[in-house]
Design a protein around this motif. Structure first.
Motif, PDB file in Angstrom:
ATOM      1  N   VAL A  81     110.202 -17.478   1.642  1.00 15.08           N
ATOM      2  CA  VAL A  81     108.954 -17.144   0.991  1.00 15.08           C
ATOM      3  C   VAL A  81     107.806 -18.889   0.665  1.00 15.08           C
ATOM      4  O   VAL A  81     109.095 -19.537  -0.103  1.00 15.08           O
ATOM      5  N   SER A  85     102.598 -13.481  -5.805  1.00 17.27           N
ATOM      6  CA  SER A  85     101.996 -13.019  -4.651  1.00 17.27           C
ATOM      7  C   SER A  85     100.888 -11.583  -5.470  1.00 17.27           C
ATOM      8  O   SER A  85     100.447 -11.311  -6.452  1.00 17.27           O
ATOM      9  N   ASP A 135      98.952  -8.247   2.670  1.00 12.95           N
ATOM     10  CA  ASP A 135      99.381  -7.739   4.466  1.00 12.95           C
ATOM     11  C   ASP A 135     100.753  -8.564   4.702  1.00 12.95           C
ATOM     12  O   ASP A 135     101.414  -7.240   5.507  1.00 12.95           O
ATOM     13  N   ASP A 136     101.429  -9.487   3.938  1.00 10.57           N
ATOM     14  CA  ASP A 136     102.239 -10.097   4.528  1.00 10.57           C
ATOM     15  C   ASP A 136     103.561  -8.750   3.387  1.00 10.57           C
ATOM     16  O   ASP A 136     104.498  -8.420   4.684  1.00 10.57           O
ATOM     17  N   SER A 137     103.185  -8.492   2.499  1.00 13.08           N
ATOM     18  CA  SER A 137     104.292  -7.188   1.880  1.00 13.08           C
ATOM     19  C   SER A 137     104.579  -6.378   2.846  1.00 13.08           C
ATOM     20  O   SER A 137     105.227  -5.609   3.016  1.00 13.08           O
ATOM     21  N   SER A 172     107.943 -13.133  10.920  1.00 12.97           N
ATOM     22  CA  SER A 172     107.283 -14.010  10.558  1.00 12.97           C
ATOM     23  C   SER A 172     105.759 -13.489  10.132  1.00 12.97           C
ATOM     24  O   SER A 172     105.200 -13.228  11.303  1.00 12.97           O
ATOM     25  N   HIS A 173     105.643 -13.698   8.799  1.00 11.80           N
ATOM     26  CA  HIS A 173     103.760 -13.279   8.504  1.00 11.80           C
ATOM     27  C   HIS A 173     103.501 -13.975   7.778  1.00 11.80           C
ATOM     28  O   HIS A 173     104.147 -13.451   6.785  1.00 11.80           O
ATOM     29  N   GLY A 174     102.562 -14.494   7.250  1.00  8.38           N
ATOM     30  CA  GLY A 174     101.605 -15.399   6.359  1.00  8.38           C
ATOM     31  C   GLY A 174     103.361 -16.364   5.858  1.00  8.38           C
ATOM     32  O   GLY A 174     103.624 -16.970   6.172  1.00  8.38           O
ATOM     33  N   ILE A 225     105.267 -15.308   4.706  1.00  9.15           N
ATOM     34  CA  ILE A 225     107.300 -15.068   4.913  1.00  9.15           C
ATOM     35  C   ILE A 225     107.833 -15.053   6.233  1.00  9.15           C
ATOM     36  O   ILE A 225     107.494 -14.944   6.829  1.00  9.15           O
ATOM     37  N   ILE A 240     102.587 -15.011  -1.970  1.00 11.91           N
ATOM     38  CA  ILE A 240     102.525 -13.725  -0.830  1.00 11.91           C
ATOM     39  C   ILE A 240     101.491 -12.601  -1.034  1.00 11.91           C
ATOM     40  O   ILE A 240     100.921 -12.038  -2.144  1.00 11.91           O
TER      41      ILE A 240
END
Length: 134
Positions: free
Chosen positions: A23, A62, A30-32, A4-6, A8, A27
């Protein structure tokens, strides 16, 4: 532990070799990068190829400069040899066209699905979303 990040979020699946992500929103770099690092570690854990599903029905855009991040580049190259099937649900029209075209030139079975075809996308990767709590 699920990724789990941002924007995503990992979707739990019924198969240990199917990685699915939803998503919701934009994005950023940092998420990527975080997803790239997560998937590089996933490729290292599996001897055989994995399958991936990406649900973009809530995607709003993104940061395109993230494609130049070293980990993002590494994960995309690793995906060419480490992913068997790649399904994308709800991709924007131009992206869906590119995914379907790339299917013909890369060693990954890649296919885009409309939001209404989510069940077919899950069948394509050979799993379903795992019930909550499993």
């Amino acid at each position: 532990m699920a990724f789990s990040h941002g924007a995503i979020q990992q979707i739990p699946t019924t198969s240990p070799t199917v990685y699915a992500f939803r998503v919701s929103g934009h994005i950023d770099d940092d998420d990527s990068e975080a997803l790239a690092k997560f998937m590089l570690a996933a490729f290292d854990r599996h001897d055989d190829k994995i399958d991936m599903l990406l649900d973009l029905t809530g995607f709003t855009g993104s940061d395109w400069d993230s494609i130049f991040d070293g980990d993002v580049i590494k994960s995309r190259f690793r995906a060419l040899s480490g992913v068997r099937r790649y399904a994308v649900i709800g991709a924007p029209s131009a992206a869906a066209t590119m995914i379907d075209l790339m299917d013909k030139v890369i060693p990954v079975e890649a296919k885009s699905f409309k939001a209404s075809e989510a069940a077919a996308a899950w069948a394509f990767v050979g799993a379903t979303e795992a019930p909550v709590g499993t």
